[in-house]
Design a protein around this motif. Structure first.
Motif, PDB file in Angstrom:
ATOM      1  N   ALA A   2     -24.894 -79.972 -83.187  1.00 56.82           N
ATOM      2  CA  ALA A   2     -26.353 -80.075 -83.131  1.00 56.82           C
ATOM      3  C   ALA A   2     -27.017 -79.403 -84.322  1.00 56.82           C
ATOM      4  CB  ALA A   2     -26.875 -79.456 -81.840  1.00 56.82           C
ATOM      5  N   GLY A   3     -26.299 -78.470 -84.971  1.00 53.77           N
ATOM      6  CA  GLY A   3     -26.839 -77.787 -86.131  1.00 53.77           C
ATOM      7  C   GLY A   3     -27.956 -76.826 -85.793  1.00 53.77           C
ATOM      8  N   ILE A   4     -27.701 -75.912 -84.871  1.00 56.58           N
ATOM      9  CA  ILE A   4     -28.749 -74.973 -84.461  1.00 56.58           C
ATOM     10  C   ILE A   4     -29.081 -73.953 -85.552  1.00 56.58           C
ATOM     11  CG2 ILE A   4     -27.138 -73.338 -83.381  1.00 56.58           C
ATOM     12  CD1 ILE A   4     -29.263 -72.803 -81.249  1.00 56.58           C
ATOM     13  N   ALA A   5     -28.119 -73.644 -86.417  1.00 60.79           N
ATOM     14  CA  ALA A   5     -28.325 -72.636 -87.456  1.00 60.79           C
ATOM     15  C   ALA A   5     -29.495 -73.025 -88.364  1.00 60.79           C
ATOM     16  CB  ALA A   5     -27.051 -72.476 -88.281  1.00 60.79           C
ATOM     17  N   GLY A   6     -30.425 -72.089 -88.512  1.00 61.34           N
ATOM     18  CA  GLY A   6     -31.568 -72.301 -89.387  1.00 61.34           C
ATOM     19  C   GLY A   6     -32.672 -73.170 -88.817  1.00 61.34           C
ATOM     20  N   ARG A   7     -32.564 -73.556 -87.552  1.00 62.35           N
ATOM     21  CA  ARG A   7     -33.559 -74.459 -86.969  1.00 62.35           C
ATOM     22  C   ARG A   7     -34.523 -73.738 -86.035  1.00 62.35           C
ATOM     23  NH1 ARG A   7     -30.896 -80.083 -85.128  1.00 62.35           N
ATOM     24  NH2 ARG A   7     -33.118 -80.542 -84.819  1.00 62.35           N
ATOM     25  N   HIS A   8     -35.629 -74.391 -85.793  1.00 58.21           N
ATOM     26  CA  HIS A   8     -36.591 -73.927 -84.808  1.00 58.21           C
ATOM     27  C   HIS A   8     -36.192 -74.486 -83.453  1.00 58.21           C
ATOM     28  CE1 HIS A   8     -40.392 -74.708 -82.456  1.00 58.21           C
ATOM     29  NE2 HIS A   8     -40.464 -73.407 -82.644  1.00 58.21           N
ATOM     30  N   VAL A   9     -36.156 -73.638 -82.432  1.00 61.65           N
ATOM     31  CA  VAL A   9     -35.766 -74.044 -81.085  1.00 61.65           C
ATOM     32  C   VAL A   9     -36.965 -73.960 -80.150  1.00 61.65           C
ATOM     33  CG1 VAL A   9     -34.389 -73.412 -79.059  1.00 61.65           C
ATOM     34  CG2 VAL A   9     -33.335 -73.427 -81.324  1.00 61.65           C
ATOM     35  N   LEU A  10     -37.146 -75.003 -79.356  1.00 63.21           N
ATOM     36  CA  LEU A  10     -38.151 -74.993 -78.292  1.00 63.21           C
ATOM     37  C   LEU A  10     -37.419 -75.003 -76.967  1.00 63.21           C
ATOM     38  CD1 LEU A  10     -41.125 -75.209 -77.345  1.00 63.21           C
ATOM     39  CD2 LEU A  10     -40.836 -77.710 -77.389  1.00 63.21           C
ATOM     40  N   LEU A  11     -37.495 -73.890 -76.234  1.00 60.21           N
ATOM     41  CA  LEU A  11     -36.860 -73.779 -74.922  1.00 60.21           C
ATOM     42  C   LEU A  11     -37.784 -74.333 -73.840  1.00 60.21           C
ATOM     43  CD1 LEU A  11     -35.360 -70.159 -75.033  1.00 60.21           C
ATOM     44  CD2 LEU A  11     -34.073 -72.304 -74.988  1.00 60.21           C
ATOM     45  N   ILE A  12     -37.216 -75.111 -72.924  1.00 52.94           N
ATOM     46  CA  ILE A  12     -37.987 -75.722 -71.845  1.00 52.94           C
ATOM     47  C   ILE A  12     -37.460 -75.250 -70.499  1.00 52.94           C
ATOM     48  CG2 ILE A  12     -38.588 -77.890 -70.693  1.00 52.94           C
ATOM     49  CD1 ILE A  12     -39.941 -77.726 -73.345  1.00 52.94           C
ATOM     50  N   ASP A  13     -38.380 -74.844 -69.610  1.00 55.44           N
ATOM     51  CA  ASP A  13     -37.997 -74.511 -68.242  1.00 55.44           C
ATOM     52  C   ASP A  13     -39.132 -74.907 -67.311  1.00 55.44           C
ATOM     53  OD1 ASP A  13     -36.316 -73.664 -66.270  1.00 55.44           O
ATOM     54  OD2 ASP A  13     -36.459 -71.528 -66.700  1.00 55.44           O
TER      55      ASP A  13
ATOM     56  N   ASN B 285     -38.191 -79.425 -87.856  1.00 55.08           N
ATOM     57  CA  ASN B 285     -36.764 -79.297 -87.513  1.00 55.08           C
ATOM     58  C   ASN B 285     -36.552 -78.763 -86.099  1.00 55.08           C
ATOM     59  OD1 ASN B 285     -37.603 -76.652 -87.852  1.00 55.08           O
ATOM     60  ND2 ASN B 285     -35.775 -75.999 -88.981  1.00 55.08           N
ATOM     61  N   THR B 286     -37.520 -78.982 -85.216  1.00 54.74           N
ATOM     62  CA  THR B 286     -37.435 -78.451 -83.857  1.00 54.74           C
ATOM     63  C   THR B 286     -36.296 -79.091 -83.066  1.00 54.74           C
ATOM     64  OG1 THR B 286     -39.777 -77.856 -83.719  1.00 54.74           O
ATOM     65  CG2 THR B 286     -38.639 -78.248 -81.638  1.00 54.74           C
ATOM     66  N   LEU B 287     -35.539 -78.239 -82.396  1.00 51.93           N
ATOM     67  CA  LEU B 287     -34.482 -78.659 -81.479  1.00 51.93           C
ATOM     68  C   LEU B 287     -34.914 -78.261 -80.078  1.00 51.93           C
ATOM     69  CD1 LEU B 287     -31.532 -79.731 -81.139  1.00 51.93           C
ATOM     70  CD2 LEU B 287     -30.773 -77.359 -81.435  1.00 51.93           C
ATOM     71  N   VAL B 288     -35.001 -79.221 -79.167  1.00 52.02           N
ATOM     72  CA  VAL B 288     -35.455 -78.958 -77.799  1.00 52.02           C
ATOM     73  C   VAL B 288     -34.244 -78.658 -76.924  1.00 52.02           C
ATOM     74  CG1 VAL B 288     -36.673 -79.892 -75.799  1.00 52.02           C
ATOM     75  CG2 VAL B 288     -37.435 -80.481 -78.116  1.00 52.02           C
ATOM     76  N   LEU B 289     -34.284 -77.509 -76.243  1.00 47.36           N
ATOM     77  CA  LEU B 289     -33.172 -77.094 -75.394  1.00 47.36           C
ATOM     78  C   LEU B 289     -33.678 -76.719 -73.999  1.00 47.36           C
ATOM     79  CD1 LEU B 289     -31.138 -74.737 -77.794  1.00 47.36           C
ATOM     80  CD2 LEU B 289     -30.827 -77.186 -77.405  1.00 47.36           C
TER      81      LEU B 289
ATOM     82  N   GLY C 155     -20.135 -73.172 -78.722  1.00 47.41           N
ATOM     83  CA  GLY C 155     -19.858 -73.210 -80.153  1.00 47.41           C
ATOM     84  C   GLY C 155     -19.739 -74.610 -80.718  1.00 47.41           C
ATOM     85  N   ALA C 156     -19.001 -75.472 -80.042  1.00 49.61           N
ATOM     86  CA  ALA C 156     -18.802 -76.833 -80.536  1.00 49.61           C
ATOM     87  C   ALA C 156     -20.120 -77.604 -80.558  1.00 49.61           C
ATOM     88  CB  ALA C 156     -17.782 -77.556 -79.659  1.00 49.61           C
ATOM     89  N   ARG C 157     -20.917 -77.476 -79.505  1.00 50.84           N
ATOM     90  CA  ARG C 157     -22.200 -78.179 -79.453  1.00 50.84           C
ATOM     91  C   ARG C 157     -23.171 -77.604 -80.477  1.00 50.84           C
ATOM     92  NH1 ARG C 157     -22.986 -82.178 -78.759  1.00 50.84           N
ATOM     93  NH2 ARG C 157     -24.684 -82.462 -77.287  1.00 50.84           N
ATOM     94  N   ALA C 158     -23.096 -76.291 -80.712  1.00 47.17           N
ATOM     95  CA  ALA C 158     -23.981 -75.668 -81.694  1.00 47.17           C
ATOM     96  C   ALA C 158     -23.707 -76.209 -83.089  1.00 47.17           C
ATOM     97  CB  ALA C 158     -23.799 -74.154 -81.671  1.00 47.17           C
ATOM     98  N   ARG C 159     -22.435 -76.413 -83.404  1.00 48.05           N
ATOM     99  CA  ARG C 159     -22.083 -76.947 -84.731  1.00 48.05           C
ATOM    100  C   ARG C 159     -22.509 -78.395 -84.874  1.00 48.05           C
ATOM    101  NH1 ARG C 159     -17.685 -73.591 -83.613  1.00 48.05           N
ATOM    102  NH2 ARG C 159     -16.490 -75.286 -82.658  1.00 48.05           N
TER     103      ARG C 159
ATOM    104  N   GLN D 221     -35.109 -83.970 -81.216  1.00 46.67           N
ATOM    105  CA  GLN D 221     -33.767 -83.982 -80.640  1.00 46.67           C
ATOM    106  C   GLN D 221     -33.685 -83.026 -79.455  1.00 46.67           C
ATOM    107  OE1 GLN D 221     -30.801 -82.464 -83.307  1.00 46.67           O
ATOM    108  NE2 GLN D 221     -29.058 -83.059 -82.017  1.00 46.67           N
ATOM    109  N   MET D 222     -33.022 -83.467 -78.384  1.00 46.69           N
ATOM    110  CA  MET D 222     -32.776 -82.609 -77.232  1.00 46.69           C
ATOM    111  C   MET D 222     -31.280 -82.601 -76.938  1.00 46.69           C
ATOM    112  SD  MET D 222     -32.100 -82.121 -73.771  1.00 46.69           S
ATOM    113  CE  MET D 222     -32.306 -83.624 -72.825  1.00 46.69           C
ATOM    114  N   VAL D 223     -30.725 -81.410 -76.786  1.00 44.90           N
ATOM    115  CA  VAL D 223     -29.301 -81.267 -76.469  1.00 44.90           C
ATOM    116  C   VAL D 223     -29.193 -80.583 -75.111  1.00 44.90           C
ATOM    117  CG1 VAL D 223     -27.059 -80.380 -77.212  1.00 44.90           C
ATOM    118  CG2 VAL D 223     -28.780 -81.040 -78.922  1.00 44.90           C
ATOM    119  N   PRO D 224     -28.775 -81.300 -74.062  1.00 48.25           N
ATOM    120  CA  PRO D 224     -28.820 -80.750 -72.705  1.00 48.25           C
ATOM    121  C   PRO D 224     -27.788 -79.671 -72.416  1.00 48.25           C
ATOM    122  CG  PRO D 224     -27.785 -82.905 -72.691  1.00 48.25           C
ATOM    123  CD  PRO D 224     -28.315 -82.701 -74.078  1.00 48.25           C
ATOM    124  N   ASP D 225     -26.693 -79.627 -73.177  1.00 50.21           N
ATOM    125  CA  ASP D 225     -25.602 -78.714 -72.839  1.00 50.21           C
ATOM    126  C   ASP D 225     -25.263 -77.728 -73.949  1.00 50.21           C
ATOM    127  OD1 ASP D 225     -24.697 -80.660 -74.537  1.00 50.21           O
ATOM    128  OD2 ASP D 225     -22.846 -81.078 -73.435  1.00 50.21           O
ATOM    129  N   LEU D 226     -26.190 -77.468 -74.839  1.00 45.54           N
ATOM    130  CA  LEU D 226     -25.909 -76.504 -75.901  1.00 45.54           C
ATOM    131  C   LEU D 226     -25.873 -75.075 -75.350  1.00 45.54           C
ATOM    132  CD1 LEU D 226     -27.187 -76.688 -79.515  1.00 45.54           C
ATOM    133  CD2 LEU D 226     -27.070 -74.491 -78.366  1.00 45.54           C
TER     134      LEU D 226
END
Length: 258
Positions: free
Chosen positions: A198-209, A122-126, A192-196, A157-162
């Motif tokens: 994209a469904g960030i709640a309860g997910r694993h996030v991978l931050l990229i820089d 369930n990784t979300l790439v941000l 807030g709108a993008r978080a809802r 999934q990658m969300v550029p503006d979350l």
């Protein structure tokens, strides 16, 4: 058949060249032998929290480096492709300040390879966000470019503006570790709108820089993700600055103006 002939013709007219020095190479978006030798890709034992090399460990072993022992990290694990020195420094600065957006393609693939052990179902790439005024001046966010390529390789999934910068912070260049963290305090939030959506709640996030120096920016982003309900946050960066490199060479900071 026609496509293959066209590719052959194009390679004859425009043969593959090294992404840094333009010397001939075997395939597109590659490094020649000399540039490869000067690129400090991380191998061997690493810090499991930030990805920096740790002496005395075998290739499959991980430990925690001194920085990560002394500085609380809101994320769980971290990986880095290379150290911020020699050709590693050159690649970061070219991508960041010289409009070399083409470098995102090989660099994003390297990031995906380094980060693959961190990825979950369930990784979300941000990507780490850039303030809108800085984005207008630079015209692109290098973290978004890297995250887009990495997410494609990782099939996530990658969300550029979350994540968003709530205020423009002064440049981090030549600031101490403590000043860097204070500078970023409260500077990142989740839309807030993008978080809802994209469904960030309860997910694993991978931050990229593109680069990690003190970790202040990544910490601010990770804290914002956890506050928005993310279950866990990991990080992956193109280059990691050694503590001695950060202290001894302030003028070489990746945050310096071009």
């Amino acid at each position: 058949m026609f496509h293959g002939q066209l590719q052959t013709a194009l390679r004859t007219v425009y043969p593959p060249s090294c992404i840094t020095c333009r010397a001939p190479v075997a395939s597109d978006f590659g490094l020649c032998g000399e540039c490869l030798r000067q690129t400090p890709f991380i191998a061997g034992g690493i810090c499991n929290t930030c990805g920096v090399p740790v002496a005395g460990l075998s290739e499959t072993e991980t430990d925690i480096c001194e920085d990560c022992l002394n500085i609380p990290r809101p994320w769980s694990r971290g990986r880095a492709v290379m150290t911020y020195q020699d050709m590693g420094r050159t690649l970061v600065l070219q991508l960041k300040h010289s409009d070399r957006t083409d470098l995102a393609r090989p660099a994003g693939a390297w990031l995906a390879r380094a980060a693959r052990p961190l990825v979950q179902g369930n990784t979300l790439v941000l990507p780490v966000p850039m303030h809108r005024t800085r984005l207008l001046r630079r015209t692109y966010n290098q973290a978004v470019l890297l995250a887009r390529v990495a997410a494609r390789h990782l099939e996530r999934q990658m969300v550029p503006d979350l994540l968003t910068r709530t205020r423009r912070t002064p440049m981090q260049d030549q600031r101490s570790f403590e000043e860097r963290f204070a500078n970023l305090d409260g500077a990142v939030s989740v839309c807030g709108a993008r978080a809802r959506s994209a469904g960030i709640a309860g997910r694993h996030v991978l931050l990229i820089d593109d680069v990690m120096t003190s970790g202040a920016t990544l910490a601010a982003c990770a804290a914002a993700c956890l506050e928005a309900g993310a279950e866990e946050v990991d990080i992956a960066v193109l280059a990691r600055v050694h503590r001695e490199e950060f202290v001894g060479r302030p003028r070489a900071s990746p945050d310096a103006a071009p």
